[in-house]
Design a protein around this motif. Structure first.
Motif, short mmCIF file in Angstrom:
data_model
loop_
_atom_site.label_atom_id
_atom_site.label_comp_id
_atom_site.label_asym_id
_atom_site.label_seq_id
_atom_site.Cartn_x
_atom_site.Cartn_y
_atom_site.Cartn_z
N ALA A 1 44.78 49.16 35.95
CA ALA A 1 44.36 48.11 35.01
C ALA A 1 44.72 48.51 33.58
N LEU A 2 44.41 49.74 33.22
CA LEU A 2 44.70 50.20 31.86
C LEU A 2 46.19 50.21 31.58
N SER A 3 47.00 50.33 32.64
CA SER A 3 48.46 50.31 32.49
C SER A 3 49.04 48.92 32.66
N GLY A 4 48.20 47.95 32.99
CA GLY A 4 48.68 46.58 33.17
C GLY A 4 49.48 46.38 34.43
N ARG A 5 49.16 47.14 35.50
CA ARG A 5 49.88 47.00 36.77
C ARG A 5 49.06 46.14 37.72
N GLU A 6 49.75 45.15 38.33
CA GLU A 6 49.07 44.27 39.27
C GLU A 6 49.07 44.88 40.67
N GLN A 7 48.18 44.32 41.52
CA GLN A 7 48.16 44.70 42.92
C GLN A 7 48.15 43.43 43.76
N ASP A 8 48.92 43.42 44.84
CA ASP A 8 49.03 42.23 45.67
C ASP A 8 47.81 42.06 46.56
N PRO B 1 41.64 30.66 35.14
CA PRO B 1 42.64 31.66 34.73
C PRO B 1 42.00 32.96 34.29
N GLU B 2 40.75 32.90 33.81
CA GLU B 2 39.93 34.05 33.39
C GLU B 2 40.39 34.70 32.10
N GLY B 3 41.70 34.88 31.91
CA GLY B 3 42.21 35.49 30.68
C GLY B 3 43.21 34.56 30.00
N GLY B 4 43.22 34.57 28.67
CA GLY B 4 44.09 33.66 27.94
C GLY B 4 45.54 34.10 27.90
N SER B 5 45.78 35.41 27.89
CA SER B 5 47.15 35.90 27.76
C SER B 5 47.63 36.47 29.09
N GLU B 6 48.95 36.47 29.26
CA GLU B 6 49.52 37.06 30.47
C GLU B 6 49.19 38.55 30.53
N ARG B 7 49.16 39.22 29.39
CA ARG B 7 48.87 40.64 29.37
C ARG B 7 47.47 40.92 29.93
N ILE B 8 46.49 40.18 29.46
CA ILE B 8 45.13 40.46 29.91
C ILE B 8 44.95 40.05 31.36
N ARG B 9 45.71 39.05 31.81
CA ARG B 9 45.63 38.68 33.23
C ARG B 9 46.22 39.77 34.12
N ARG B 10 47.19 40.53 33.62
CA ARG B 10 47.67 41.68 34.38
C ARG B 10 46.60 42.77 34.45
N VAL B 11 45.88 42.97 33.36
CA VAL B 11 44.82 43.97 33.33
C VAL B 11 43.76 43.66 34.38
N ILE B 12 43.37 42.40 34.50
CA ILE B 12 42.30 42.03 35.42
C ILE B 12 42.82 41.67 36.81
N ASN B 13 44.15 41.72 36.99
CA ASN B 13 44.80 41.41 38.27
C ASN B 13 44.56 39.96 38.68
N LYS B 14 44.59 39.08 37.71
CA LYS B 14 44.47 37.64 37.97
C LYS B 14 45.79 37.00 37.57
N MET B 15 46.78 37.14 38.45
CA MET B 15 48.12 36.72 38.06
C MET B 15 48.34 35.24 38.31
N VAL B 16 47.72 34.47 37.44
CA VAL B 16 47.93 33.02 37.41
C VAL B 16 48.82 32.75 36.21
N SER B 17 50.01 32.24 36.44
CA SER B 17 50.92 32.00 35.32
C SER B 17 50.58 30.68 34.65
N GLU B 18 50.81 30.63 33.35
CA GLU B 18 50.58 29.38 32.63
C GLU B 18 51.52 28.28 33.14
N GLU B 19 52.73 28.66 33.55
CA GLU B 19 53.67 27.67 34.07
C GLU B 19 53.12 27.00 35.32
N ASP B 20 52.52 27.81 36.21
CA ASP B 20 51.93 27.23 37.42
C ASP B 20 50.78 26.30 37.07
N LEU B 21 49.96 26.71 36.12
CA LEU B 21 48.83 25.88 35.71
C LEU B 21 49.31 24.56 35.14
#
Length: 647
Positions: free
Chosen positions: A596-603, A374-394
């Motif tokens: 990243a600084l704005s917390g926007r993901e990219q597909d 998951p790389e990041g513990g929070s959903e917010r930080i996962r948006r910053v790093i563009n690693k959109m793995v949801s905790e629900e999926d995990l």
């Protein structure tokens, strides 16, 4: 330098060192070619211990590619442990290859594969033991040409004083081009000496010759990088387009001593377009190029037959992302069912993984555990790093796995990510607690386990985070202490959670070496002269040695360790690697940094319109994915006792 074997002088020393078997060679599938048969001779160095270096895919591939040429040969060498280094110095034994124990200094080229920047000091040890001047400027045509490659060579400026050439990108084709250049230069009588050879190499696609570029500074920052006449202004990486044309390694090396990976490995695709902003490997290996199903099947069969390994790793940056991964795993599981051959996917993503895939991989009964990042513990930080793995999926994935018999899961995270706060890290504890709760509920057992492994984040060149400030080790270590307390705050759950982490000090030094410029070379050399060896090993690493050397060498120049690491860069600043082209547009990387600084993901651009990162047009290669409409070759499988099984 004489080219004969040094083994008569080396052999009496081996009973006095640890793990002497790592220096004797003779592994299954090792090659020893007649010295006189080759016009160009390569020594291939992995600058770490044998147990880490022997399984390295890059070295194995180049070893086979070069040895298939009638006019070339390649032999391997690894870093020697300090106990043998001391004895070699005492008895005058030079650095050697493990294949025929020839002196490294007798070869035409020394190719060095850098997977991590922390191997730089080991390069200096090898050069010194080989009798090769440390500084490229002090070498002449009698010395090997030192060629750096691998991911850490995408910013070779910190080692610019020590290497002659940096080969950027995929190595399969560029080593052949380098061989051709050296062969022609030798055949012509070595005209113009070493300088002429370096000029020819500088005009070989993918080859960067640091000595042909001058760097000036202003106020600590780089003012300009200026090529000499005849050298290109920028150097573009090499990209191997059709991986099916390069089915290497065909015969994996089988180690004599214990190594970190003891399996056959088949790279099923190269490159990644997931767009994880922290991941240098994903950025510099674009575009995605998949191997075909028949190509993968043939490589697996060849590797198993040649090596006898009972495990085959299907490698890539995210193996479950292969567009035909279900067909690959089912086809291979069908083929090897009833044998001792098992499959593994060392790198998977939660959102590309499913339990059917897991069942195919483990059909031979091996369920060692599942690993996700998951790389990041929070959903917010996962948006910053563009690693959109949801905790629900995990939770859903691990619940199903625990229900079907798995008992442990490992989760990888990073600490010190851009914009990170304490709470982002502490949410790792909550995620681990919920994994245990879900596992107990799904399995009806209390013995399920979760291990969280955390590394310090290092901003790397050619990524959107190349401008980011690195977190100081004190910040990283404090957050990890708080995380451990949070994990153990619930003793009933915490006792089933293991926690492994690396302290922040080695990460800061890695950051210095990753984003440093040529002035950092003096720090590397000072650390080495003061005993620095095997800096990637915690028992050998000395933070004090590095900080003391950085203070002594950098501060008189108006910069510092912190200047290279914990400082955020400005958009217009010239970065040390700006003249080295990974294919990614600088403007695109900056825009992604702002996202990243704005917390926007990219597909993932494999399945969406192009984002204009620049790679495909600049490398002349396109994203290559299935479905191919083909199937695995119906090969005949040989079981361990020699009976043939219908494939």
């Amino acid at each position: 330098m004489l080219s004969g074997s040094v083994f008569p002088a080396l052999e009496p020393l081996l009973p006095r060192v640890s793990k002497p078997v790592q220096y004797v060679g003779g592994e299954l599938n090792a090659q020893t070619r007649p010295w006189e048969s080759a016009e160009v001779r390569w020594a291939l160095l992995y600058p770490d211990a044998y147990e880490v270096g022997l399984p390295n895919q890059g070295v194995m591939i180049l070893y086979e590619v070069l040895n298939e040429r009638a006019d070339a040969l390649a032999e391997r060498c690894y870093a020697v442990w300090p106990d043998l280094e001391g004895l070699m110095r005492e008895h005058g034994v030079p650095a050697f290859t493990v294949d025929s124990h020839r002196p490294i200094g007798a070869f035409d080229l020394l190719g060095v594969s850098f997977s991590t920047e922390l191997g730089y000091t080991n390069l200096l040890t090898t050069l010194d033991l080989a009798g090769i001047p440390l500084h490229a400027a002090d070498r002449d045509e009698s010395h090997p040409v030192v060629v750096a490659g691998g991911h850490a060579a995408f910013n070779p400026e910190p080692i610019a004083d020590f290497v002659d050439v940096a080969a950027l990108g995929d190595g399969e084709e560029v080593v052949g081009d380098i061989t051709d250049v050296v062969k022609a230069w030798k055949a012509e009588g070595r005209p113009g000496g070493r300088r002429e050879l370096l000029l020819r190499l500088a005009n070989t696609d993918g080859c960067y010759v640091p000595s042909l570029y001058s760097v000036t500074y202003s106020g600590g920052a780089i003012a300009a990088v200026t090529p000499e006449a005849g050298a290109p202004a920028t150097v573009q990486k090499r990209t191997t387009s059709d991986l099916d044309e390069w089915p290497y390694p065909k015969a994996p090396l089988v180690p004599l001593a214990e190594t970190v990976h003891e399996r056959a490995s088949v790279e099923i695709f190269r490159g990644c377009t997931r767009g994880c902003r922290f991941c240098q490997a994903g950025m510099i290996t674009r575009p995605v190029r998949e191997r075909s199903l028949p190509g993968i099947g043939a490589m697996v069969d060849a590797a198993v037959r040649a090596s006898g390994f009972d495990e085959v790793g299907l490698l890539s940056l995210s193996s479950a992302d292969h567009s035909e991964i279900a067909d690959i795993t089912k086809g291979l599981a069908d083929r090897y069912e009833g044998t001792n051959t098992s499959l593994s996917l060392p790198s998977t993503r939660v959102d590309a993984f499913n339990i059917d895939l897991a069942n195919e991989i483990s059909r031979n009964g091996r369920r060692s555990g599942l690993t996700f990042a998951p790389e990041g513990g929070s959903e917010r930080i996962r948006r910053v790093i563009n690693k959109m793995v949801s905790e629900e999926d995990l939770i859903r994935t691990v619940s199903e796995a625990f229900a079907q018999g798995w008992r442990q899961v490992k989760l990888y995270f990073m600490c010190g990510l851009p914009t990170e706060e304490d709470e982002d890290v502490l949410e790792i504890a909550g995620m681990a607690h919920r994994v245990i709760q879900a596992g107990r509920a799904a399995s009806g057992r209390n013995d399920v386990r979760c291990t969280i492994s955390i590394g310090g984040f290092v901003p790397k060149p050619h990524t959107p985070f190349q401008w980011a400030a690195q977190a100081h080790p004190d910040v990283v270590d404090a957050r990890l202490r708080k995380l451990r307390e949070a994990v153990n705050s619930n003793k009933k759950l915490g006792r089933n959670i293991g926690m492994r982490y690396h302290d922040g000090q080695p990460s800061l030094i890695e950051g210095l070496l990753a984003r440093g410029d040529r002035r950092v070379g003096a720090v590397i050399e000072r650390v080495w002269r003061e005993g620095g060896r095997f800096d990637g090993w915690s028992e050998h690493f000395s933070y004090e040695r590095w900080t003391t050397a950085a203070k002594a060498e950098l501060e008189p120049l108006g910069v510092s360790l912190e200047w290279f690491t914990t400082r955020e860069r400005e958009e217009g600043e010239i970065l040390p690697w700006d003249h080295l082209d990974s294919g990614l547009e600088r403007d695109w990387l900056w825009a992604d940094w702002q996202d990243a600084l704005s917390g926007r993901e990219q597909d993932d651009c494999r399945w969406t319109p192009c984002f204009d990162c620049g790679v495909c047009p600049s490398t002349g290669a396109d994203i290559e994915v299935g479905p191919s409409g083909t199937t695995l070759l119906p090969l005949t499988v040989v079981n361990p006792v020699g009976r043939e099984l219908g494939g």
